[in-house]
Design a protein around this motif. Structure first.
Motif, PDB file in Angstrom:
ATOM      1  N   ALA A   1       0.459  -1.077  -0.180  1.00 52.54           N
ATOM      2  CA  ALA A   1       0.043  -0.003   0.409  1.00 52.54           C
ATOM      3  C   ALA A   1       0.732   1.032   0.402  1.00 52.54           C
ATOM      4  O   ALA A   1       0.286   2.453  -0.520  1.00 52.54           O
ATOM      5  CB  ALA A   1      -0.661  -0.124   1.121  1.00 52.54           C
TER       6      ALA A   1
ATOM      7  N   GLN B   1       1.929   1.733  -3.098  1.00 57.81           N
ATOM      8  CA  GLN B   1       0.944   2.144  -3.957  1.00 57.81           C
ATOM      9  C   GLN B   1       0.635   1.389  -5.269  1.00 57.81           C
ATOM     10  O   GLN B   1       0.061   1.263  -5.823  1.00 57.81           O
ATOM     11  CB  GLN B   1       1.690   3.250  -5.340  1.00 57.81           C
ATOM     12  CG  GLN B   1       2.036   5.009  -4.429  1.00 57.81           C
ATOM     13  CD  GLN B   1       0.839   5.466  -4.108  1.00 57.81           C
ATOM     14  OE1 GLN B   1      -0.589   5.459  -4.202  1.00 57.81           O
ATOM     15  NE2 GLN B   1       1.305   6.025  -2.633  1.00 57.81           N
ATOM     16  N   TRP B   2       0.737  -0.141  -4.441  1.00 53.34           N
ATOM     17  CA  TRP B   2      -0.325  -1.076  -5.432  1.00 53.34           C
ATOM     18  C   TRP B   2      -1.395  -1.159  -4.974  1.00 53.34           C
ATOM     19  O   TRP B   2      -2.204  -0.880  -3.551  1.00 53.34           O
ATOM     20  CB  TRP B   2       0.511  -2.480  -5.088  1.00 53.34           C
ATOM     21  CG  TRP B   2       1.994  -2.893  -5.197  1.00 53.34           C
ATOM     22  CD1 TRP B   2       2.723  -2.132  -5.203  1.00 53.34           C
ATOM     23  CD2 TRP B   2       2.316  -4.046  -5.350  1.00 53.34           C
ATOM     24  NE1 TRP B   2       3.639  -2.736  -4.704  1.00 53.34           N
ATOM     25  CE2 TRP B   2       3.895  -4.400  -5.863  1.00 53.34           C
ATOM     26  CE3 TRP B   2       2.184  -5.238  -6.133  1.00 53.34           C
ATOM     27  CZ2 TRP B   2       4.581  -5.095  -6.364  1.00 53.34           C
ATOM     28  CZ3 TRP B   2       1.828  -6.650  -6.286  1.00 53.34           C
ATOM     29  CH2 TRP B   2       4.002  -5.881  -6.559  1.00 53.34           C
ATOM     30  N   THR B   3      -2.108  -1.618  -5.577  1.00 47.90           N
ATOM     31  CA  THR B   3      -3.903  -1.697  -6.117  1.00 47.90           C
ATOM     32  C   THR B   3      -3.581  -3.477  -4.824  1.00 47.90           C
ATOM     33  O   THR B   3      -3.266  -3.853  -5.620  1.00 47.90           O
ATOM     34  CB  THR B   3      -4.533  -2.029  -7.002  1.00 47.90           C
ATOM     35  OG1 THR B   3      -4.347  -3.244  -8.328  1.00 47.90           O
ATOM     36  CG2 THR B   3      -3.752  -0.392  -8.481  1.00 47.90           C
ATOM     37  N   PHE B   4      -5.442  -3.022  -4.779  1.00 44.06           N
ATOM     38  CA  PHE B   4      -5.592  -4.294  -4.723  1.00 44.06           C
ATOM     39  C   PHE B   4      -5.547  -5.464  -5.173  1.00 44.06           C
ATOM     40  O   PHE B   4      -4.937  -6.367  -4.600  1.00 44.06           O
ATOM     41  CB  PHE B   4      -7.080  -4.600  -3.964  1.00 44.06           C
ATOM     42  CG  PHE B   4      -7.413  -5.407  -2.782  1.00 44.06           C
ATOM     43  CD1 PHE B   4      -7.904  -5.653  -2.072  1.00 44.06           C
ATOM     44  CD2 PHE B   4      -8.999  -6.347  -3.715  1.00 44.06           C
ATOM     45  CE1 PHE B   4      -8.529  -6.429  -1.328  1.00 44.06           C
ATOM     46  CE2 PHE B   4      -9.065  -7.670  -2.854  1.00 44.06           C
ATOM     47  CZ  PHE B   4      -9.124  -8.156  -1.827  1.00 44.06           C
ATOM     48  N   ASP B   5      -5.882  -5.589  -6.477  1.00 39.65           N
ATOM     49  CA  ASP B   5      -6.102  -6.492  -7.530  1.00 39.65           C
ATOM     50  C   ASP B   5      -4.816  -6.925  -7.684  1.00 39.65           C
ATOM     51  O   ASP B   5      -4.463  -7.618  -7.874  1.00 39.65           O
ATOM     52  CB  ASP B   5      -6.732  -6.179  -8.914  1.00 39.65           C
ATOM     53  CG  ASP B   5      -7.946  -5.484  -8.547  1.00 39.65           C
ATOM     54  OD1 ASP B   5      -8.747  -6.542  -7.742  1.00 39.65           O
ATOM     55  OD2 ASP B   5      -8.844  -5.056  -9.288  1.00 39.65           O
ATOM     56  N   GLN B   6      -3.938  -5.716  -7.732  1.00 39.25           N
ATOM     57  CA  GLN B   6      -2.501  -6.050  -7.664  1.00 39.25           C
ATOM     58  C   GLN B   6      -1.909  -6.987  -6.456  1.00 39.25           C
ATOM     59  O   GLN B   6      -0.799  -7.933  -7.377  1.00 39.25           O
ATOM     60  CB  GLN B   6      -1.583  -4.544  -8.136  1.00 39.25           C
ATOM     61  CG  GLN B   6      -1.348  -4.261  -9.953  1.00 39.25           C
ATOM     62  CD  GLN B   6      -0.578  -3.509  -9.519  1.00 39.25           C
ATOM     63  OE1 GLN B   6      -1.004  -2.146  -8.358  1.00 39.25           O
ATOM     64  NE2 GLN B   6       0.514  -2.846 -10.172  1.00 39.25           N
TER      65      GLN B   6
ATOM     66  N   ASN C   1     -12.271  -1.211  -2.002  1.00 42.30           N
ATOM     67  CA  ASN C   1     -10.680  -1.868  -1.987  1.00 42.30           C
ATOM     68  C   ASN C   1     -10.339  -1.507  -2.310  1.00 42.30           C
ATOM     69  O   ASN C   1      -9.416  -1.386  -2.547  1.00 42.30           O
ATOM     70  CB  ASN C   1     -10.796  -3.281  -2.761  1.00 42.30           C
ATOM     71  CG  ASN C   1     -11.520  -4.112  -1.828  1.00 42.30           C
ATOM     72  OD1 ASN C   1     -12.293  -4.480  -0.725  1.00 42.30           O
ATOM     73  ND2 ASN C   1     -11.970  -5.506  -2.460  1.00 42.30           N
ATOM     74  N   ARG C   2     -10.865   0.014  -2.521  1.00 47.16           N
ATOM     75  CA  ARG C   2     -10.144   1.630  -3.061  1.00 47.16           C
ATOM     76  C   ARG C   2      -9.275   1.912  -2.099  1.00 47.16           C
ATOM     77  O   ARG C   2     -10.221   1.746  -0.493  1.00 47.16           O
ATOM     78  CB  ARG C   2     -10.692   2.051  -3.765  1.00 47.16           C
ATOM     79  CG  ARG C   2     -11.132   1.775  -5.293  1.00 47.16           C
ATOM     80  CD  ARG C   2     -11.118   3.163  -6.196  1.00 47.16           C
ATOM     81  NE  ARG C   2     -12.480   3.034  -5.729  1.00 47.16           N
ATOM     82  CZ  ARG C   2     -12.813   4.598  -5.341  1.00 47.16           C
ATOM     83  NH1 ARG C   2     -12.132   5.460  -4.519  1.00 47.16           N
ATOM     84  NH2 ARG C   2     -14.145   4.553  -4.875  1.00 47.16           N
ATOM     85  N   TYR C   3      -8.234   2.927  -1.698  1.00 47.98           N
ATOM     86  CA  TYR C   3      -7.462   3.112  -0.483  1.00 47.98           C
ATOM     87  C   TYR C   3      -6.937   4.516  -1.069  1.00 47.98           C
ATOM     88  O   TYR C   3      -6.177   4.870  -1.444  1.00 47.98           O
ATOM     89  CB  TYR C   3      -7.284   2.532   0.592  1.00 47.98           C
ATOM     90  CG  TYR C   3      -5.547   1.792  -0.266  1.00 47.98           C
ATOM     91  CD1 TYR C   3      -4.561   2.955  -0.348  1.00 47.98           C
ATOM     92  CD2 TYR C   3      -5.794   0.894  -1.161  1.00 47.98           C
ATOM     93  CE1 TYR C   3      -3.213   2.737  -1.475  1.00 47.98           C
ATOM     94  CE2 TYR C   3      -4.279   0.591  -2.103  1.00 47.98           C
ATOM     95  CZ  TYR C   3      -3.447   1.454  -1.996  1.00 47.98           C
ATOM     96  OH  TYR C   3      -2.497   1.035  -2.793  1.00 47.98           O
TER      97      TYR C   3
ATOM     98  N   LEU D   1       3.067   3.213 -10.762  1.00 47.70           N
ATOM     99  CA  LEU D   1       0.887   3.797 -11.606  1.00 47.70           C
ATOM    100  C   LEU D   1       1.440   3.267 -12.549  1.00 47.70           C
ATOM    101  O   LEU D   1       0.642   2.712 -13.151  1.00 47.70           O
ATOM    102  CB  LEU D   1       1.024   4.460 -10.523  1.00 47.70           C
ATOM    103  CG  LEU D   1       0.994   4.812  -9.289  1.00 47.70           C
ATOM    104  CD1 LEU D   1      -0.035   5.805  -8.859  1.00 47.70           C
ATOM    105  CD2 LEU D   1      -0.177   3.538  -8.975  1.00 47.70           C
TER     106      LEU D   1
ATOM    107  N   GLN E   1       1.285   0.350 -15.389  1.00 47.06           N
ATOM    108  CA  GLN E   1       0.244  -1.115 -15.182  1.00 47.06           C
ATOM    109  C   GLN E   1      -0.132  -1.880 -16.228  1.00 47.06           C
ATOM    110  O   GLN E   1      -0.948  -2.229 -15.786  1.00 47.06           O
ATOM    111  CB  GLN E   1      -0.616  -0.544 -14.053  1.00 47.06           C
ATOM    112  CG  GLN E   1      -0.098  -0.164 -12.136  1.00 47.06           C
ATOM    113  CD  GLN E   1       1.446  -1.491 -11.631  1.00 47.06           C
ATOM    114  OE1 GLN E   1       0.378  -2.452 -11.739  1.00 47.06           O
ATOM    115  NE2 GLN E   1       1.791  -0.293 -11.746  1.00 47.06           N
TER     116      GLN E   1
END
Length: 259
Positions: free
Chosen positions: A99, A102-107, A138-140, A211, A214
Motif C-alpha cells: 500500500a 501504491q499497489w492496488t488491491f488487485d495487484q 477495495n480502493r484506499y 502506477l 500498470q
C-alpha cells in the motif's frame, strides 16, 4: 476536524473566493438567506444541495472531495504498539508495504498467495491502524505524510535489519537494471536536508512510474525494490583507522623516515 466540518469550511472558502455572499447564494438556490445561513451553521445539507452549490461555484464534488482529503491530518509515525502489530503478521506487513508503494488491491492478490478475503481483512486492519483509509471497491487513500518514517529502533526497523537487509544485499546487483553504489564524503550540515529532499523525490518518481506502468503486459515488467538511505556514518573498519583530531599530522619528512 471531521470530514463534514472540513467540507463546510472548504465551501465557505470557495464562496469567499468567488465573491459570493450567503444572500447571493440564496438567490441562486432560490432559498431564503436565513435557510442558507442555518444550513452552513449546522453543517447539514443533502448531496443534492451540495451539487447545486457546486454548480453555482462552477466546480464539482470530486474537486471538493480532493480538497477535503488534503485537509485530513496525515500520520508522520505510528506508535510502537501499532508497529509491533504490523510486523506480527507477515501478510499484514506485506499489505502495508504494498500500500505504501501504491499497489492496488488487485495487484496484491494477483502477485502473492493471499486470498481476497485475507487481503480485505488486512486492509481493514491497516485502516484501523491509520495507515490508509479504506474506500468502496477495495480502493484506499494513504494517510501517511511524505515525512512518515518508522521508528529508527522500533519493531519494523528491527525486523528489517534482522531479516531483510541481509537478504537484500546478498545479491550481486549485476542483473538488468540493477545497481549498488556507495558514496562517501563530507558536506555542509545544512545541505544534508536538501539531499534528503532530492532522494525523496526519486522515491516518489519510482512509485509514480510503478502506477504509470500498470497497463504494460507482464512480460514487459519486472519487480524491483528501491532502497534509499543517508546517514552520518563511517564503516567500522574505517573508524578504527580514523585519526584523533587532536593528534598532529606527521610531516612529509617524518613520513619519509626523516630523510
Amino acid at each position: 476536524m471531521s470530514t463534514t466540518q472540513s467540507l463546510i469550511t472548504i465551501l465557505k472558502a470557495e464562496l469567499k473566493a468567488a465573491g459570493l455572499t450567503y444572500a447571493s447564494l440564496a438567490r441562486e438556490l432560490k432559498l431564503a438567506e436565513s435557510s442558507v445561513k442555518r444550513m452552513f451553521a449546522k453543517g447539514e445539507m443533502p448531496l443534492s444541495r451540495i451539487d447545486e452549490i457546486c454548480r453555482v461555484l462552477k466546480t464539482d464534488f470530486a474537486e471538493l472531495s480532493r480538497q477535503v482529503a488534503d485537509t485530513q491530518a496525515l500520520r508522520r509515525e505510528l506508535t510502537l504498539e501499532q508497529e509491533a502489530a504490523v510486523v506480527a503478521d507477515p501478510k499484514l506487513l506485506l499489505c502495508a508495504i504494498c500500500a505504501m508503494s501504491q499497489w492496488t488491491f488487485d495487484q496484491i492478490i494477483a502477485t502473492y498467495t493471499i486470498s481476497e478475503p485475507e487481503c480485505i481483512a488486512r486492509f481493514v486492519q491497516l485502516d484501523r491502524l491509520g495507515i490508509l483509509e479504506l474506500r468502496p471497491m477495495n480502493r484506499y487513500r494513504l494517510r501517511l505524510a511524505k515525512t512518515f518514517r518508522w521508528h529508527p529502533d522500533g519493531p519494523v526497523m528491527q525486523y528489517f535489519r534482522g531479516k531483510v537487509v541481509g537478504d537484500y544485499f546478498d545479491g550481486g546487483f549485476d542483473g538488468e537494471g540493477e545497481m549498488l553504489m556507495l558514496v562517501h564524503g563530507q558536506i555542509g550540515r545544512s545541505l544534508a536536508n536538501l539531499f534528503n529532499e532530492r532522494l525523496q523525490r526519486v522515491a516518489a518518481d519510482f512509485a509514480q512510474q510503478h502506477l504509470a506502468d500498470q497497463k504494460l503486459p507482464p512480460e514487459q515488467k519486472r519487480q524491483y525494490t528501491l532502497i534509499i538511505g543517508m546517514r552520518s556514518w563511517l564503516f567500522g573498519a574505517f573508524r578504527a583507522l580514523k585519526r584523533d583530531p587532536d593528534s598532529p599530522v606527521p610531516s612529509i619528512a617524518s613520513r619519509a623516515g626523516g630523510r
